[in-house]
Design an enzyme around this catalytic site. Structure first.
Site, PDB file in Angstrom:
ATOM      1  N   ASP A  43       0.837  -1.202   0.000  1.00 52.99           N
ATOM      2  CA  ASP A  43       0.000   0.000   0.000  1.00 52.99           C
ATOM      3  C   ASP A  43       0.874   1.255   0.000  1.00 52.99           C
ATOM      4  O   ASP A  43       1.498   1.596   1.002  1.00 52.99           O
ATOM      5  CB  ASP A  43      -0.906  -0.020   1.238  1.00 52.99           C
ATOM      6  CG  ASP A  43      -2.004   1.026   1.177  1.00 52.99           C
ATOM      7  OD1 ASP A  43      -1.697   2.188   0.862  1.00 52.99           O
ATOM      8  OD2 ASP A  43      -3.161   0.686   1.477  1.00 52.99           O
ATOM      9  N   TYR A 163       0.476 -22.127   9.677  1.00 58.63           N
ATOM     10  CA  TYR A 163       1.225 -20.978  10.191  1.00 58.63           C
ATOM     11  C   TYR A 163       2.359 -21.449  11.110  1.00 58.63           C
ATOM     12  O   TYR A 163       3.486 -20.953  11.013  1.00 58.63           O
ATOM     13  CB  TYR A 163       0.284 -20.037  10.949  1.00 58.63           C
ATOM     14  CG  TYR A 163       0.961 -18.766  11.430  1.00 58.63           C
ATOM     15  CD1 TYR A 163       1.285 -17.752  10.522  1.00 58.63           C
ATOM     16  CD2 TYR A 163       1.274 -18.576  12.778  1.00 58.63           C
ATOM     17  CE1 TYR A 163       1.899 -16.590  10.949  1.00 58.63           C
ATOM     18  CE2 TYR A 163       1.885 -17.415  13.204  1.00 58.63           C
ATOM     19  CZ  TYR A 163       2.196 -16.421  12.292  1.00 58.63           C
ATOM     20  OH  TYR A 163       2.819 -15.265  12.718  1.00 58.63           O
ATOM     21  N   LYS A 167       6.479 -20.770  10.624  1.00 61.81           N
ATOM     22  CA  LYS A 167       7.318 -20.098  11.602  1.00 61.81           C
ATOM     23  C   LYS A 167       8.401 -21.028  12.151  1.00 61.81           C
ATOM     24  O   LYS A 167       9.519 -20.578  12.469  1.00 61.81           O
ATOM     25  CB  LYS A 167       6.461 -19.532  12.734  1.00 61.81           C
ATOM     26  CG  LYS A 167       5.611 -18.341  12.273  1.00 61.81           C
ATOM     27  CD  LYS A 167       6.470 -17.251  11.635  1.00 61.81           C
ATOM     28  CE  LYS A 167       5.686 -16.027  11.246  1.00 61.81           C
ATOM     29  NZ  LYS A 167       6.548 -14.958  10.661  1.00 61.81           N
ATOM     30  N   THR A 198      -1.904  -5.768  18.618  1.00 62.82           N
ATOM     31  CA  THR A 198      -2.031  -4.927  17.440  1.00 62.82           C
ATOM     32  C   THR A 198      -3.508  -4.796  17.081  1.00 62.82           C
ATOM     33  O   THR A 198      -4.375  -5.382  17.730  1.00 62.82           O
ATOM     34  CB  THR A 198      -1.274  -5.539  16.239  1.00 62.82           C
ATOM     35  OG1 THR A 198      -1.917  -6.783  15.879  1.00 62.82           O
ATOM     36  CG2 THR A 198       0.180  -5.789  16.588  1.00 62.82           C
TER      37      THR A 198
END
Length: 255
Positions: A43, A163, A167, A198
């Site tokens: 972005d 995931y 990791k 977050t």
């Protein structure tokens, strides 16, 4: 946040996925410690906003647009070259932060596409980028790579097989790269956060709450706490730390 240290003065840092979430805080922390920071992400507007914020604090930053979702050699070479051009210097610190997050899902319902996308962003992209930049650091005789792993790469989590696997791969790569590049003066380490407070934390709240009740600190880590660990590992304060996976998890790994 104005520059408060000079540990990283004279060094240039590239932080992947730094237009939002944890990456923004890491970029600000590195800049506050004196580094020239190259912010990357998809972005453009958000990236330019992060750069403006860092510059408003009296530090130095540049933005380079990058999409690691379709990582290939040409895209990675382009990112490495444009980052160096933007900062008018070689990259001294690489923070592999960009990651594809997945909501908990049973393994049986995962598609091959979901698995491939997660491994592309979380494993293939940092592998290719580290291969380019750590090799250049080694040629100069110094540098630091900090990978963002996860506590889930150290212990199993139901519904998070893909995931967790990505990791765990990041942690393994950290050790392998330390052995490969360490003799040439390049340090490679990782930070393994637990849940971080977050803006995306709410998506995982119901899955995190039971575990937090068992964590010694009884809370999530703040982005600033994780960023401080990144800055430490990138700095000369960690001069003889190689291949480490530093947990910032409130004691999650101990339970």
């Amino acid at each position: 946040m104005s520059p408060n240290s000079t540990r990283l003065t004279g060094r240039t840092a590239l932080v992947t996925g730094s237009t939002g979430g944890l990456g923004v805080t890491i970029a600000h922390a590195l800049a506050a410690d004196g580094a020239v920071v190259v912010v990357t992400g998809r972005d453009v507007a958000r990236g330019e906003s992060v750069v403006a914020g860092i510059r408003a604090d009296g530090a130095s930053a540049h933005f380079v647009a990058a999409d690691l979702g379709g990582a290939d050699e040409q895209a990675i070479d382009g990112l490495a070259q444009r980052a160096a051009e933007a900062a008018s210097a070689g990259i001294d610190i690489l923070v592999n932060n960009a990651a594809k997050l997945l909501l908990p899902e049973p393994t049986a319902t995962l598609s091959a596409g979901e698995v491939a996308e997660a491994f592309t962003v979380n494993v293939v992209a940092p592998m290719l980028l580290t291969g380019r930049l750590a090799s250049a650091m080694a040629a100069r005789g110094s540098g630091s790579v900090v990978n963002i792993g996860s506590i889930t790469g150290l212990r199993g989590t139901a519904g998070s097989a893909v995931y967790d696997a990505t990791k765990a791969s990041v942690h393994s790569l950290t050790r392998s790269w330390a052995a490969e590049y360490g003799p040439s003066g390049v340090r490679v380490n990782a930070v393994a956060p637990g849940p971080i407070a977050t803006e995306r934390a709410a998506e995982f709240a119901e899955h995190i709450a039971p575990a937090l009740a068992r964590v010694p600190s009884r809370r999530m880590s703040t982005p600033q706490e994780v960023a401080a660990a990144v800055v430490f590992l990138a700095s000369d304060d960690a001069a003889n730390i190689q291949g480490a996976v530093l947990s910032v998890d409130g004691g999650w790994a101990a339970t």
